[in-house]
Design a protein around this motif. Sequence first.
Motif, PDB file in Angstrom:
ATOM      1  N   ARG A   1       1.471   5.565   1.943  1.00 58.60           N
ATOM      2  CA  ARG A   1       0.165   5.082   2.307  1.00 58.60           C
ATOM      3  C   ARG A   1      -0.029   3.945   1.365  1.00 58.60           C
ATOM      4  O   ARG A   1      -0.378   2.665   1.481  1.00 58.60           O
ATOM      5  CB  ARG A   1      -1.294   5.281   2.023  1.00 58.60           C
ATOM      6  CG  ARG A   1      -1.260   6.453   2.719  1.00 58.60           C
ATOM      7  CD  ARG A   1      -2.487   6.042   4.537  1.00 58.60           C
ATOM      8  NE  ARG A   1      -2.481   7.227   5.362  1.00 58.60           N
ATOM      9  CZ  ARG A   1      -3.695   6.429   6.828  1.00 58.60           C
ATOM     10  NH1 ARG A   1      -3.871   5.200   6.305  1.00 58.60           N
ATOM     11  NH2 ARG A   1      -3.718   7.563   6.995  1.00 58.60           N
TER      12      ARG A   1
ATOM     13  N   ASN B   1       0.375  -0.247   2.620  1.00 57.27           N
ATOM     14  CA  ASN B   1      -0.026  -1.029   1.922  1.00 57.27           C
ATOM     15  C   ASN B   1       0.374  -2.541   1.376  1.00 57.27           C
ATOM     16  O   ASN B   1       0.142  -3.374   1.606  1.00 57.27           O
ATOM     17  CB  ASN B   1      -1.384  -0.044   1.599  1.00 57.27           C
ATOM     18  CG  ASN B   1      -2.513  -1.533   0.872  1.00 57.27           C
ATOM     19  OD1 ASN B   1      -3.208  -1.704   2.055  1.00 57.27           O
ATOM     20  ND2 ASN B   1      -2.241  -1.107  -0.337  1.00 57.27           N
ATOM     21  N   LYS B   2       1.082  -2.237   0.618  1.00 49.49           N
ATOM     22  CA  LYS B   2       2.051  -2.927  -0.048  1.00 49.49           C
ATOM     23  C   LYS B   2       2.790  -4.236   0.324  1.00 49.49           C
ATOM     24  O   LYS B   2       2.760  -5.459   0.763  1.00 49.49           O
ATOM     25  CB  LYS B   2       3.332  -2.548  -1.454  1.00 49.49           C
ATOM     26  CG  LYS B   2       3.584  -3.723  -1.937  1.00 49.49           C
ATOM     27  CD  LYS B   2       4.979  -2.449  -2.695  1.00 49.49           C
ATOM     28  CE  LYS B   2       5.050  -3.199  -3.943  1.00 49.49           C
ATOM     29  NZ  LYS B   2       6.591  -2.239  -4.932  1.00 49.49           N
TER      30      LYS B   2
ATOM     31  N   SER C   1       2.005  -4.240   3.854  1.00 51.13           N
ATOM     32  CA  SER C   1       1.427  -4.635   5.367  1.00 51.13           C
ATOM     33  C   SER C   1       1.600  -5.674   6.376  1.00 51.13           C
ATOM     34  O   SER C   1       1.367  -4.992   7.184  1.00 51.13           O
ATOM     35  CB  SER C   1      -0.280  -4.532   5.277  1.00 51.13           C
ATOM     36  OG  SER C   1      -0.997  -5.365   3.995  1.00 51.13           O
TER      37      SER C   1
END
Length: 60
Positions: free
Chosen positions: A47, A51-52, A54
């Motif tokens: 996750r 997210n990094k 995205s």
Amino acid sequence: MSTQQTIKVQLVRSPIGTKESHRATVRGLGLRKLNSTSELQDTPAVRGMINKISYLVKIV
């Protein structure tokens, strides 16, 4: 705990011109070419990687 949840991620933007660490994250998620998809286990680490980067990927 019989089955693990999975996330399907698709590379929708090219990592060319991005930070080296972001390119390494793309490779770490198992994504190679544009529009390639990878099915990964839904863990906090995965996750965080999604997210990094995205702005390069989308969840399918």
